[in-house]
Write a protein that holds these residues in place. Structure first.
Motif, PDB file in Angstrom:
ATOM      1  N   MET A  27       0.837  -1.149   0.127  1.00 16.22           N
ATOM      2  CA  MET A  27      -0.027   0.011   0.009  1.00 16.22           C
ATOM      3  C   MET A  27       0.895   1.353  -0.059  1.00 16.22           C
ATOM      4  SD  MET A  27      -3.296  -0.649  -0.318  1.00 16.22           S
ATOM      5  CE  MET A  27      -4.124   0.631   0.329  1.00 16.22           C
ATOM      6  N   LEU A  28       1.956   1.466   0.720  1.00 18.34           N
ATOM      7  CA  LEU A  28       2.800   2.386   0.629  1.00 18.34           C
ATOM      8  C   LEU A  28       3.249   2.559  -0.707  1.00 18.34           C
ATOM      9  CD1 LEU A  28       4.927   1.448   3.821  1.00 18.34           C
ATOM     10  CD2 LEU A  28       3.587   3.470   3.561  1.00 18.34           C
ATOM     11  N   ASP A  29       3.699   1.493  -1.275  1.00 26.05           N
ATOM     12  CA  ASP A  29       4.457   1.552  -2.738  1.00 26.05           C
ATOM     13  C   ASP A  29       3.150   2.241  -3.638  1.00 26.05           C
ATOM     14  OD1 ASP A  29       6.576   0.642  -1.715  1.00 26.05           O
ATOM     15  OD2 ASP A  29       6.466  -1.251  -2.681  1.00 26.05           O
ATOM     16  N   CYS A  30       2.015   1.703  -3.537  1.00 25.14           N
ATOM     17  CA  CYS A  30       0.924   1.859  -4.621  1.00 25.14           C
ATOM     18  C   CYS A  30       0.520   3.306  -4.424  1.00 25.14           C
ATOM     19  CB  CYS A  30      -0.206   0.989  -4.499  1.00 25.14           C
ATOM     20  SG  CYS A  30       0.044  -0.736  -5.159  1.00 25.14           S
ATOM     21  N   ASN A  31       0.318   3.603  -3.046  1.00 18.94           N
ATOM     22  CA  ASN A  31      -0.066   5.187  -2.987  1.00 18.94           C
ATOM     23  C   ASN A  31       0.966   6.024  -3.273  1.00 18.94           C
ATOM     24  OD1 ASN A  31      -2.816   5.314  -1.871  1.00 18.94           O
ATOM     25  ND2 ASN A  31      -2.349   4.194  -0.056  1.00 18.94           N
ATOM     26  N   SER A  32       2.457   5.782  -3.164  1.00 20.76           N
ATOM     27  CA  SER A  32       3.495   6.368  -3.418  1.00 20.76           C
ATOM     28  C   SER A  32       3.397   6.727  -5.035  1.00 20.76           C
ATOM     29  CB  SER A  32       4.810   6.007  -2.967  1.00 20.76           C
ATOM     30  OG  SER A  32       4.812   6.037  -1.681  1.00 20.76           O
ATOM     31  N   ALA A  33       2.963   5.714  -5.711  1.00 26.63           N
ATOM     32  CA  ALA A  33       3.016   5.637  -7.311  1.00 26.63           C
ATOM     33  C   ALA A  33       1.862   6.779  -7.568  1.00 26.63           C
ATOM     34  CB  ALA A  33       2.658   4.258  -7.813  1.00 26.63           C
ATOM     35  N   VAL A  34       0.643   6.657  -6.872  1.00 26.43           N
ATOM     36  CA  VAL A  34      -0.424   7.564  -7.439  1.00 26.43           C
ATOM     37  C   VAL A  34       0.028   8.948  -6.939  1.00 26.43           C
ATOM     38  CG1 VAL A  34      -2.798   7.704  -6.970  1.00 26.43           C
ATOM     39  CG2 VAL A  34      -2.085   5.389  -7.130  1.00 26.43           C
ATOM     40  N   SER A  35       0.728   8.971  -5.819  1.00 28.26           N
ATOM     41  CA  SER A  35       0.953  10.386  -5.314  1.00 28.26           C
ATOM     42  C   SER A  35       2.108  10.966  -6.565  1.00 28.26           C
ATOM     43  CB  SER A  35       1.810  10.258  -4.144  1.00 28.26           C
ATOM     44  OG  SER A  35       0.848  10.111  -3.150  1.00 28.26           O
ATOM     45  N   ASP A  66      -8.979  15.056 -11.877  1.00 28.77           N
ATOM     46  CA  ASP A  66     -10.218  14.851 -11.273  1.00 28.77           C
ATOM     47  C   ASP A  66     -10.755  13.457 -11.966  1.00 28.77           C
ATOM     48  OD1 ASP A  66     -10.432  17.062  -9.876  1.00 28.77           O
ATOM     49  OD2 ASP A  66     -10.914  18.247 -11.156  1.00 28.77           O
ATOM     50  N   ARG A  67     -10.082  12.974 -12.937  1.00 34.46           N
ATOM     51  CA  ARG A  67     -10.563  11.718 -13.442  1.00 34.46           C
ATOM     52  C   ARG A  67      -9.344  10.458 -13.331  1.00 34.46           C
ATOM     53  NH1 ARG A  67     -12.681  12.975 -19.484  1.00 34.46           N
ATOM     54  NH2 ARG A  67     -10.544  14.527 -19.336  1.00 34.46           N
ATOM     55  N   PHE A  68      -9.252  10.059 -12.088  1.00 33.54           N
ATOM     56  CA  PHE A  68      -8.282   8.860 -11.862  1.00 33.54           C
ATOM     57  C   PHE A  68      -9.440   7.507 -11.538  1.00 33.54           C
ATOM     58  CE2 PHE A  68      -4.147  10.741 -10.272  1.00 33.54           C
ATOM     59  CZ  PHE A  68      -3.860  11.448 -11.369  1.00 33.54           C
ATOM     60  N   ALA A  69      -8.874   6.689 -12.328  1.00 36.42           N
ATOM     61  CA  ALA A  69      -9.512   5.480 -12.158  1.00 36.42           C
ATOM     62  C   ALA A  69      -8.607   4.213 -11.716  1.00 36.42           C
ATOM     63  CB  ALA A  69     -10.442   5.054 -13.285  1.00 36.42           C
ATOM     64  N   LEU A  70      -8.860   3.191 -10.889  1.00 36.87           N
ATOM     65  CA  LEU A  70      -8.100   1.777 -10.719  1.00 36.87           C
ATOM     66  C   LEU A  70      -8.831   0.791 -11.418  1.00 36.87           C
ATOM     67  CD1 LEU A  70      -7.783   2.808  -6.915  1.00 36.87           C
ATOM     68  CD2 LEU A  70      -5.919   2.545  -8.430  1.00 36.87           C
ATOM     69  N   MET A  71      -7.495  -0.011 -11.899  1.00 39.14           N
ATOM     70  CA  MET A  71      -7.888  -1.406 -12.698  1.00 39.14           C
ATOM     71  C   MET A  71      -7.042  -2.451 -12.093  1.00 39.14           C
ATOM     72  SD  MET A  71      -8.682  -2.352 -16.630  1.00 39.14           S
ATOM     73  CE  MET A  71      -9.832  -1.126 -16.936  1.00 39.14           C
ATOM     74  N   GLY A  72      -7.469  -3.325 -11.385  1.00 39.23           N
ATOM     75  CA  GLY A  72      -6.399  -4.377 -10.834  1.00 39.23           C
ATOM     76  C   GLY A  72      -6.898  -5.840 -11.139  1.00 39.23           C
ATOM     77  N   PHE A  73      -6.038  -6.777 -10.957  1.00 41.96           N
ATOM     78  CA  PHE A  73      -6.280  -7.961 -11.342  1.00 41.96           C
ATOM     79  C   PHE A  73      -5.533  -9.102 -10.201  1.00 41.96           C
ATOM     80  CE2 PHE A  73      -5.909  -5.621 -15.125  1.00 41.96           C
ATOM     81  CZ  PHE A  73      -6.942  -6.081 -15.918  1.00 41.96           C
ATOM     82  N   SER A  74      -6.476  -9.961  -9.687  1.00 42.25           N
ATOM     83  CA  SER A  74      -6.187 -10.566  -8.362  1.00 42.25           C
ATOM     84  C   SER A  74      -5.429 -10.073  -7.568  1.00 42.25           C
ATOM     85  CB  SER A  74      -5.360 -11.752  -9.099  1.00 42.25           C
ATOM     86  OG  SER A  74      -5.366 -12.681  -8.256  1.00 42.25           O
ATOM     87  N   ALA A  75      -4.358 -10.420  -7.189  1.00 40.39           N
ATOM     88  CA  ALA A  75      -3.703  -9.509  -6.101  1.00 40.39           C
ATOM     89  C   ALA A  75      -3.629  -7.992  -6.300  1.00 40.39           C
ATOM     90  CB  ALA A  75      -2.262  -9.977  -5.884  1.00 40.39           C
ATOM     91  N   GLY A  76      -3.552  -7.844  -7.736  1.00 38.88           N
ATOM     92  CA  GLY A  76      -3.799  -6.322  -7.967  1.00 38.88           C
ATOM     93  C   GLY A  76      -5.139  -5.743  -7.856  1.00 38.88           C
ATOM     94  N   GLY A  77      -6.193  -6.571  -7.950  1.00 37.98           N
ATOM     95  CA  GLY A  77      -7.523  -6.356  -7.656  1.00 37.98           C
ATOM     96  C   GLY A  77      -7.776  -5.992  -6.273  1.00 37.98           C
ATOM     97  N   LEU A 135      -5.420  -5.016  -4.174  1.00 38.19           N
ATOM     98  CA  LEU A 135      -4.521  -3.724  -4.069  1.00 38.19           C
ATOM     99  C   LEU A 135      -5.528  -2.609  -4.397  1.00 38.19           C
ATOM    100  CD1 LEU A 135      -1.166  -4.811  -4.450  1.00 38.19           C
ATOM    101  CD2 LEU A 135      -1.979  -4.285  -2.385  1.00 38.19           C
ATOM    102  N   ALA A 136      -6.028  -2.808  -5.790  1.00 35.77           N
ATOM    103  CA  ALA A 136      -6.922  -1.425  -6.166  1.00 35.77           C
ATOM    104  C   ALA A 136      -8.033  -1.385  -5.433  1.00 35.77           C
ATOM    105  CB  ALA A 136      -7.340  -1.945  -7.602  1.00 35.77           C
ATOM    106  N   ALA A 137      -8.812  -2.118  -5.020  1.00 35.65           N
ATOM    107  CA  ALA A 137      -9.934  -2.212  -3.998  1.00 35.65           C
ATOM    108  C   ALA A 137      -9.480  -1.562  -2.622  1.00 35.65           C
ATOM    109  CB  ALA A 137     -10.612  -3.525  -3.752  1.00 35.65           C
ATOM    110  N   MET A 138      -8.264  -1.993  -2.020  1.00 35.87           N
ATOM    111  CA  MET A 138      -7.862  -1.287  -1.114  1.00 35.87           C
ATOM    112  C   MET A 138      -7.375   0.118  -1.204  1.00 35.87           C
ATOM    113  SD  MET A 138      -7.372  -3.307   1.677  1.00 35.87           S
ATOM    114  CE  MET A 138      -6.016  -2.521   2.620  1.00 35.87           C
TER     115      MET A 138
END
Length: 272
Positions: A92-100, A114-125, A127-130
């Motif tokens: 989560m630290l890594d993913c949030n840093s990437a989005v930052s 104002d138009r950011f979306a997440l798309m994740g697969f399995s473990a990435g799903g 993390l995207a949900a988290m």
């Protein structure tokens, strides 16, 4: 690049934490002939939190990838540390840093913040949900000090991601993927499992979800997606669950025309 339309611009291997760690890299794909600020889809790969990289899942989602570009969206695919390198919440630290990083450099790449979306697969799903569910709760343990928290997500597309780590058959095993993620068997440490489970963060302020799961998934039970979908409904969050008839855990069945239609209808509705 051969799965991207001609004219797609790649900015590859960008160090989003300004360090030299190979798992702290992201790729940005800009659509051909982009004009004005473009919406951004943030791609989070799967692999049980312990394998694969930012190119994973693209090989069987070729038409979806191409359509993202054709529709005028940018795509950012991010790497994150494996559970074998660092336990949760490192991911989560890594993913949030990437989005930052993507938020802070939006003007450089032409993103509409104002138009950011997440798309994740399995473990990435997972993390995207988290990411989508926990953002409004300002969980300090999920952010590196000094990184921006100004971003928000308008939509989450969750492909067969785990929702509750205690519901896995391997939840009694510390060496299972979910056990390795939190550093203990989830049923032995339900406190740690709860902190790492998307269902723990569902509230009324969450972004809309599109959840897609294979009917015959033998790695992540469809019940995981049913549970998350139900929690979102209980809290009044817009959500849709698509169970793909006969589909396994991953593969080309998720790149079918009817799935793509649902994905882009969802994105266009919430990224207006």
């Amino acid at each position: 690049m051969n799965i991207f339309p001609e004219g797609t611009m790649l900015h590859g291997n960008i160090p989003y934490q300004y360090d030299t760690l190979k798992k702290h890299l992201l790729d940005i794909y800009l659509p051909p002939n982009a004009t004005g600020k473009v919406p951004l889809v943030i791609w989070v790969h799967g692999g049980g939190w312990l394998s694969n990289d930012k190119y994973a899942d693209m090989s069987y989602m070729k038409e979806t990838i191409a359509e993202i570009m054709r529709k005028g969206y940018a795509l950012a695919s991010i790497d994150y540390r494996f559970s074998t390198q660092a336990t949760f919440p490192a991911q989560m630290l890594d993913c949030n840093s990437a989005v930052s990083y993507l938020y802070e450099n939006a003007s450089k790449f032409g993103f509409d913040t104002d138009r950011f979306a997440l798309m994740g697969f399995s473990a990435g799903g997972h993390l995207a949900a988290m990411l989508g569910l926990s953002k409004n709760q300002d969980v300090k343990e999920f952010f590196m000090p000094g990184t921006s928290k100004k971003f928000a997500f308008k939509a989450v597309v969750d492909f067969y991601g785990p929702a509750d780590l205690t519901l896995f058959p391997g939840a009694v095993d510390a060496k299972s993927p979910e056990g390795l993620l939190i550093g203990a068997a989830p049923l032995n440490r339900p406190d740690l499992a709860k902190v790492a489970s998307p269902v723990s963060y569902v509230d009324e302020k969450d972004p809309p979800f599109l959840i897609i799961h294979g009917e015959k998934d033998d790695m992540v039970s469809p019940n995981q997606s049913h549970l998350l979908n139900s929690w979102l409904k209980v809290k009044g969050v817009p959500t849709e669950l698509i169970v793909v008839k006969g589909a396994p855990h991953f593969g080309a069945m998720f790149d079918a025309p009817e799935i793509r239609t649902a994905i882009f209808s969802f994105l266009e509705k919430h990224l207006k």
